[in-house]
Design an enzyme around this catalytic site. Structure first.
Site, PDB file in Angstrom:
ATOM      1  N   ARG A  66      92.489  41.658  76.287  1.00 57.89           N
ATOM      2  CA  ARG A  66      92.930  42.975  76.544  1.00 57.89           C
ATOM      3  C   ARG A  66      91.712  43.832  77.330  1.00 57.89           C
ATOM      4  NH1 ARG A  66      96.701  47.014  77.956  1.00 57.89           N
ATOM      5  NH2 ARG A  66      96.350  48.923  76.934  1.00 57.89           N
ATOM      6  N   HIS A  70      91.443  45.800  80.657  1.00 61.38           N
ATOM      7  CA  HIS A  70      91.293  47.251  80.544  1.00 61.38           C
ATOM      8  C   HIS A  70      89.882  47.536  81.529  1.00 61.38           C
ATOM      9  CE1 HIS A  70      91.464  50.895  77.864  1.00 61.38           C
ATOM     10  NE2 HIS A  70      90.557  51.175  78.660  1.00 61.38           N
ATOM     11  N   ASN A  98      93.465  53.657  73.504  1.00 63.66           N
ATOM     12  CA  ASN A  98      92.234  53.054  72.868  1.00 63.66           C
ATOM     13  C   ASN A  98      92.693  52.450  71.705  1.00 63.66           C
ATOM     14  OD1 ASN A  98      92.235  55.096  71.100  1.00 63.66           O
ATOM     15  ND2 ASN A  98      89.567  55.070  70.978  1.00 63.66           N
ATOM     16  N   HIS A 195     100.366  38.466  77.612  1.00 63.87           N
ATOM     17  CA  HIS A 195     101.126  39.038  76.418  1.00 63.87           C
ATOM     18  C   HIS A 195     101.507  37.824  75.376  1.00 63.87           C
ATOM     19  CE1 HIS A 195     101.633  43.196  78.319  1.00 63.87           C
ATOM     20  NE2 HIS A 195     100.518  43.148  77.833  1.00 63.87           N
TER      21      HIS A 195
HETATM   22  C1  HEM Z   1     101.212  44.463  83.542  1.00 60.89           C
HETATM   23  C2  HEM Z   1     100.654  45.519  82.888  1.00 60.89           C
HETATM   24  C3  HEM Z   1     100.492  45.753  81.620  1.00 60.89           C
HETATM   25  C4  HEM Z   1     100.841  46.640  80.788  1.00 60.89           C
HETATM   26  C5  HEM Z   1     101.772  47.675  80.993  1.00 60.89           C
HETATM   27  C6  HEM Z   1     100.205  46.327  79.506  1.00 60.89           C
HETATM   28  C7  HEM Z   1     100.329  46.902  78.057  1.00 60.89           C
HETATM   29  C8  HEM Z   1      99.851  46.704  77.083  1.00 60.89           C
HETATM   30  C9  HEM Z   1     100.224  47.375  75.793  1.00 60.89           C
HETATM   31  C10 HEM Z   1     100.813  48.758  75.720  1.00 60.89           C
HETATM   32  C11 HEM Z   1      99.729  46.737  74.774  1.00 60.89           C
HETATM   33  C12 HEM Z   1      99.703  47.383  73.091  1.00 60.89           C
HETATM   34  C13 HEM Z   1      98.741  48.182  72.821  1.00 60.89           C
HETATM   35  C14 HEM Z   1      98.891  48.260  71.425  1.00 60.89           C
HETATM   36  O1  HEM Z   1     100.050  49.135  71.161  1.00 60.89           O
HETATM   37  O2  HEM Z   1      98.292  48.060  70.467  1.00 60.89           O
HETATM   38  C15 HEM Z   1      99.145  45.505  75.179  1.00 60.89           C
HETATM   39  C16 HEM Z   1      98.366  44.533  74.614  1.00 60.89           C
HETATM   40  C17 HEM Z   1      97.711  43.403  75.026  1.00 60.89           C
HETATM   41  N1  HEM Z   1      97.601  43.140  76.470  1.00 60.89           N
HETATM   42 FE1  HEM Z   1      98.616  44.181  77.879  1.00 60.89          FE
HETATM   43  N2  HEM Z   1      99.500  45.192  79.443  1.00 60.89           N
HETATM   44  C18 HEM Z   1      99.622  44.813  80.786  1.00 60.89           C
HETATM   45  C19 HEM Z   1      98.742  43.620  81.555  1.00 60.89           C
HETATM   46  C20 HEM Z   1      97.968  42.949  80.624  1.00 60.89           C
HETATM   47  C21 HEM Z   1      97.027  41.829  81.395  1.00 60.89           C
HETATM   48  C22 HEM Z   1      96.808  41.626  82.690  1.00 60.89           C
HETATM   49  C23 HEM Z   1      96.530  41.321  80.002  1.00 60.89           C
HETATM   50  C24 HEM Z   1      95.336  40.160  80.398  1.00 60.89           C
HETATM   51  C25 HEM Z   1      95.647  39.146  81.422  1.00 60.89           C
HETATM   52  C26 HEM Z   1      96.891  41.833  79.251  1.00 60.89           C
HETATM   53  C27 HEM Z   1      96.688  41.343  77.871  1.00 60.89           C
HETATM   54  C28 HEM Z   1      97.177  42.085  76.621  1.00 60.89           C
HETATM   55  C29 HEM Z   1      96.696  41.582  75.389  1.00 60.89           C
HETATM   56  C30 HEM Z   1      96.000  40.077  74.961  1.00 60.89           C
HETATM   57  C31 HEM Z   1      97.267  42.447  74.166  1.00 60.89           C
HETATM   58  C32 HEM Z   1      97.211  42.153  72.800  1.00 60.89           C
HETATM   59  C33 HEM Z   1      95.813  42.954  72.269  1.00 60.89           C
HETATM   60  C34 HEM Z   1      95.447  42.720  70.895  1.00 60.89           C
HETATM   61  O3  HEM Z   1      96.357  42.196  70.055  1.00 60.89           O
HETATM   62  O4  HEM Z   1      94.577  43.350  70.552  1.00 60.89           O
HETATM   63  N3  HEM Z   1      97.951  42.820  79.250  1.00 60.89           N
HETATM   64  N4  HEM Z   1      99.304  45.605  76.652  1.00 60.89           N
HETATM   65  C1  LIG Z   2      89.512  55.690  69.755  1.00 62.63           C
HETATM   66  O1  LIG Z   2      89.428  57.086  70.108  1.00 62.63           O
HETATM   67  C2  LIG Z   2      89.015  57.716  68.861  1.00 62.63           C
HETATM   68  C3  LIG Z   2      88.803  59.395  69.348  1.00 62.63           C
HETATM   69  O2  LIG Z   2      89.556  59.469  70.504  1.00 62.63           O
HETATM   70  C4  LIG Z   2      88.008  57.231  68.094  1.00 62.63           C
HETATM   71  O3  LIG Z   2      87.649  58.004  67.065  1.00 62.63           O
HETATM   72  C5  LIG Z   2      87.935  55.934  67.899  1.00 62.63           C
HETATM   73  O4  LIG Z   2      86.904  55.380  67.500  1.00 62.63           O
HETATM   74  C6  LIG Z   2      88.271  55.145  69.054  1.00 62.63           C
HETATM   75  N1  LIG Z   2      88.569  53.776  68.912  1.00 62.63           N
HETATM   76  C7  LIG Z   2      87.853  52.614  69.372  1.00 62.63           C
HETATM   77  C8  LIG Z   2      88.449  51.216  68.906  1.00 62.63           C
HETATM   78  O5  LIG Z   2      86.682  52.901  70.046  1.00 62.63           O
END
Ligand code: HEM
Ligand SMILES: *[C@@H]1O[C@H](CO)[C@@H](O)[C@H](O)[C@H]1NC(C)=O
Ligand SMILES: *[C@@H]1O[C@H](CO)[C@@H](O)[C@H](O)[C@H]1NC(C)=O
Ligand SMILES: *[C@@H]1O[C@H](CO)[C@@H](O)[C@H](O)[C@H]1NC(C)=O
Length: 323
Positions: A66, A70, A98, A195
């Protein structure tokens, strides 16, 4: 006269555009052997740092994948996501989405180990690109050669995180966000397969399970049993800080379960579901659900494209601060 000048002008324009396109989107200057003379063994050092961190915390691979996505979607893959806020500047990592970023320490550990091996040579952006590849392959996914030679950027602004696609995006918004970065519909569908790893907080799919629209409380494209399970974990006035759901039923395995679940109305985000609203994208979801080989091939191709977007100028000595 005009007839002669116009085509040659047009031809030059085309050559110029091709050059610009190639230079920016396809990572002009990146190569697999970029460090073969200056730091031949650094990849192993990065892989070991990822392995070690994974051994202690199984959420690390998802976080690294992720983080790289990003990074690449904002100013190109230039390590801007790694910079910390300073004095008068709020960095990307302190910007709104974040909540999904963590495990920065893995990149810092890898960087320190690489600096011991060959000081001032390998960029943070390259270390992150490799760590993301390792995250995938060490989770049972494909392994590929990562083109290297990215430079680190000097700018990181919280406000730029608005450029990331949102989980509420519909298909045309997703398509636009990806095509602005030279990524196709196939790349969009394949990269969404990221995902298959990790976890999401309730806030990212809240729109689909409560007050969806005037007619439906729950998004009707969701499987009702699946939706009920999510509503139990994420009630309307959720008070549990880190409540949420795994991205698919096998969150530490890089496999094609994400696509199988999407076809059953069991994906978390509107943006995941939206892939089924376009004919071409839906056919790709079906193809990837039926064959993990097809998924892996498309994913690798798309990752190399995404991770070749670049924009930096220097090799940072500390990934958290500019030189
Ligand atoms: C298509 C557009 C995309 C959207 C709208 C999107 C959105 C999101 C969101 C909202 C989350 C969860 C954040 C949270 O609530 O913690 C997430 C998690 C994640 N995304 Fe995406 N994402 C996109 C594309 C991608 C791409 C291109 C990758 C990598 C190839 C990716 C890899 C991941 C991974 C691995 C997670 C899990 C993160 C974790 O468990 O720490 N995403 N994504
Ligand atoms: C996300 O942002 C908040 C402040 O906006 C900060 O306190 C926090 O450490 C940030 N988280 C990460 C993982 O950098
Ligand atoms: C931050 O503040 C310092 C002094 O207060 C100033 O010199 C610098 O230009 C500012 N940087 C930015 C990015 O605004
Ligand atoms: C997608 O969302 C945008 C912005 O909300 C909207 O203008 C557009 O009509 C939507 N497209 C479809 C096909 O629903």
């Amino acid at each position: 006269m005009v007839a002669i000048i116009l085509p040659s002008f047009a031809a030059r324009l085309v050559i110029l555009l091709l050059f610009l396109f190639n230079g920016f989107h396809l990572g002009y200057g990146l190569s697999s052997d970029y460090y073969s003379k200056t730091c031949p063994n650094f990849e192993e050092v990065v892989t070991n740092a990822v392995k070690k961190a994974m051994g202690n915390d199984q959420t690390v691979p998802a976080a690294l994948l992720r983080m790289h996505f990003h990074d690449c979607f904002i100013r190109g893959c230039d390590g801007s996501v790694l910079l910390r806020s300073s004095g008068n500047n709020t960095a990307e990592k302190d910007g709104p989405p974040n909540i999904s970023l963590h495990a920065f320490y893995v990149i810092d550990h890898a960087k320190s180990a690489v600096e011991k091996l060959c000081p001032g040579v390998v960029s943070c952006a390259d270390i992150l690109a490799l760590a993301a590849r390792d995250a995938v392959s060490l989770s049972g996914g494909p392994r590929w050669e990562v083109p290297k030679g990215r430079k680190d950027g000097r700018i990181s602004k919280a406000i730029d995180t608005r450029q990331l696609p949102a989980p509420t995006f519909n298909f045309s918004q997703l398509k636009q966000s990806f095509s602005q970065r030279g990524l196709s519909i196939q790349d969009l569908v394949a990269l969404s397969g990221g995902h298959t790893l990790g976890f999401s907080h309730c806030s990212s799919f809240q729109n689909r399970i409560h007050n969806f629209n005037t007619l439906n409380d729950v998004d009707p494209s969701m499987n009702p049993t699946f939706a009920n399970r999510l509503r139990n974990v994420c009630p309307l006035h959720n008070k549990v800080k880190n409540a949420g759901s795994t991205m698919d039923s096998t969150p530490t395995l890089f496999d094609n379960t994400y696509y199988k679940m999407a076809l059953q109305g069991q994906s978390l985000f509107s943006s995941d579901q939206a892939l089924l609203t376009d004919h071409k994208a839906k056919n790709l979801v079906i193809k990837f659900a039926n064959s993990h080989d097809e998924f892996y091939q498309a994913f690798v191709k798309a990752m190399i494209k995404m991770s070749s977007l670049n924009g930096g100028q220097e090799v940072r000595l500390d990934c958290k601060v500019v030189n």
